[in-house]
Motif scaffolding. Sequence first.
Motif, short mmCIF file in Angstrom:
data_model
loop_
_atom_site.label_atom_id
_atom_site.label_comp_id
_atom_site.label_asym_id
_atom_site.label_seq_id
_atom_site.Cartn_x
_atom_site.Cartn_y
_atom_site.Cartn_z
N MET A 177 -10.16 2.61 1.86
CA MET A 177 -11.30 2.51 2.77
C MET A 177 -12.39 3.51 2.43
O MET A 177 -13.58 3.26 2.63
CB MET A 177 -10.82 2.70 4.21
N ALA A 178 -11.95 4.67 1.86
CA ALA A 178 -12.94 5.69 1.53
C ALA A 178 -13.92 5.20 0.47
O ALA A 178 -15.08 5.61 0.47
CB ALA A 178 -12.26 6.97 1.06
N PHE A 179 -13.43 4.34 -0.44
CA PHE A 179 -14.36 3.77 -1.41
C PHE A 179 -15.46 2.97 -0.69
O PHE A 179 -16.63 3.07 -1.01
CB PHE A 179 -13.60 2.86 -2.39
N GLN A 180 -15.06 2.13 0.27
CA GLN A 180 -16.02 1.31 1.00
C GLN A 180 -16.99 2.18 1.78
O GLN A 180 -18.19 1.90 1.84
CB GLN A 180 -15.27 0.37 1.95
N GLY A 205 -22.45 4.26 2.05
CA GLY A 205 -23.34 5.41 2.13
C GLY A 205 -24.32 5.43 0.97
O GLY A 205 -25.50 5.75 1.14
N LEU A 206 -23.83 5.08 -0.25
CA LEU A 206 -24.72 5.02 -1.40
C LEU A 206 -25.79 3.95 -1.21
O LEU A 206 -26.98 4.15 -1.52
CB LEU A 206 -23.92 4.74 -2.68
N GLN A 239 -20.33 11.85 -4.34
CA GLN A 239 -19.22 12.80 -4.43
C GLN A 239 -18.01 12.29 -3.65
O GLN A 239 -16.86 12.49 -4.05
CB GLN A 239 -19.66 14.17 -3.88
N SER A 240 -18.28 11.59 -2.51
CA SER A 240 -17.18 11.00 -1.73
C SER A 240 -16.43 9.97 -2.55
O SER A 240 -15.20 9.92 -2.56
CB SER A 240 -17.76 10.36 -0.45
N VAL A 241 -17.19 9.15 -3.28
CA VAL A 241 -16.55 8.14 -4.14
C VAL A 241 -15.76 8.81 -5.25
O VAL A 241 -14.63 8.42 -5.58
CB VAL A 241 -17.62 7.18 -4.71
#
Length: 517
Positions: free
Chosen positions: A1-4, A9-10, A501-503
Motif C-alpha cells: 500500500m505504501a507504493f500506492q 503523492g508524486l 523518498q517514500s517510494v
Amino acid sequence: MAFQQGLSGLSSASTNLDVISRNIANANTVGYKGGQAQFADVFAHSSGGGGGGVEVGIGTRVLAVAKQFSQGQITPTNNPLDVAINGEGFFKLNDGGSYSFTRNGQFHLDKDGYLNSNTDTRLRGYTSSLLDATGNITGFEGEGDVQVNFSPIPAVPTDEVRIGLNLDERSSIPSVAFPTTSVPSTGINANSYNHSTTVSVTDSSGDKHDLTLYFAKSTANTWDVYATADSADYGDPIYDVGQVTFAGDGSLSTPANGLLTISSVDVDTRAAVSRVTGLIAGNLSQTGSTITVSGTQTTYSGGEVTIANGTLVTLAGNASNSGTLKIAGGTVVFDSATGIATVTGGTVIPGGTTSIPLSKDVDALSINLTLKDPGNAAPLLTQYASDFGVHLVNVNGQASGSLTSLSVGVDGTINAQYSNGQSKPIAQLMLVNFRNPDGLVSLGSNQWGQTDESGAEIPNKPGEGIAGVLQSGSVENSNVDLTSELVNLIIAQRMYQANSQSVKTQSDLLQVLVNMG
C-alpha cells in the motif's frame, strides 16, 4: 500500500508543480487569474467493513484546481482603449455568435470600427441610444457588438447669439441715415451708426461667417439695430433687426423678453471677386445661387468685367465704369460639388467664358439675438453713461468634426472626441457577473466559458448592482504573487522529493524481505 500512497503523492505533487509553474509563467499576463491545487486524502473500505479500527488510507488526490479571482493590481498604460475592471465582473466577447468572458481589457479597433480583443473577438456592450425630449443622449440599452462610426459629425448652424454690451447713453443721434435695404456702392457710412461689433457664426455646412451688428441711436433711450453678414460688400443685404429701448436707469425695457430675431440671413459662401473676360452679350440677374440670363443681345468690346458677390462692380473699357454683365441667353447653375456655376442653355460669345465661380448654396440662418438672460440678475444689454463695451459673447453652432480620439468612463460610456472640440457618447460597455465564477471553464487566451456550475450570466452596467467600475487607459495585471509562488514552488519540490523518498524506502524494505527469502 505504501507504493500506492507514494505514487499518489508524486502525482499530486506533480500536478501542484504544474499549477504553480503555470502561475509563474503568467505572472505578467494581463487579466490572468491564478490557480491553486487543492488536495484530499483517499481511503478504501471493503464492501462489508465497518468504520472502526485503524484506517491508514491509500494516499492523496487532487480534489480541484481552484480559480483565484482576487483583484489584480491596476497599471496605467496611457492607451485609451485599454480598460481595467476594478471590482467584480467580466467583459463579454463575441466570436461569431459564441460568447466568452475575460478580465483582459486590452482592446483595439478593427477596419470596420468594431472594438476587438487581442484574439479578434468583438467586445459586447449597450449600443442603442436613449434620448431625452431635446434629442440629447441620456444613456444606452440593447446589447450588441460595440462599433465606432468613423463618419464626421455634421455641422450645426448658429441659431442663437447671446451678447452682453453697453450702449453709451451720452451718444448723439447719427447725422447720416443708416441704409436699410442693401450696402450702397460707397459702403456703410461710419456716421450712420454709433457702435458696432462683430461675432462669428456658423452656417449649415460648418463654415464661419462674420455677423456685424450696428447700433444707431434714433431718440433718447431708443436705438435701431441692424446687421450685415460677411464683408458687407456693395449690394449685400442689410437686415433691420428691430429697436431696443431703455428705462431711465439704463436697463432694457423692450423687447420685454430680451429677444430680437435676424431672419433669413444669406450666408452663401461666394468668391470675394469673380472675373469674366472677353466679349459677352445678354442681361444678367441672380436669385440665390442661380444666375439667369435674358434680354436682347448687346455686345461691347474690351477689358475685364468684375463682379463681387454677384453684383457688377466694374466694366473695364467703359468710361462710366458701369454697365450690365452680358451673356448670350441661358442659365448659370451652381454645382455644390465643385463650387462652380456653369452656363447652360445659351451661347457664350467667343472669347468669353463658360463658367463663373459663385458660391456654395447653404441654408439661410435665422438667429435669435438674446439681450436679456432670465437666469442671471445682471442685464446683458444696458445703456449707461459710460463707454461702449462688449462684456459677453456666447454663440452656439459648430463646424463639422472628424473623429480624433476615444475615451471610456468609469461607467463604461465610450465618448468620441472630434476635431471641432465636441464630445459625443456612442456606446456603453457591459460587465457580466456569475453566481459561481469558480464554475467557469477555462478556454485559454485569458477567456472563460459559461457552464451549468457557473450559473447564467448576469449582465450589468459598470458601477451598477454587483458590477465593478472601469478605469480607462489602464490594465489589470495578473493577480499572481510571484514571491509566494516561488516559496510554494520550493514546498512543492520538497513534497515531490519526500514522496519519491517514500517510494524508495518502501522499495528498500521490499528488497530486505526478498533477501530474507
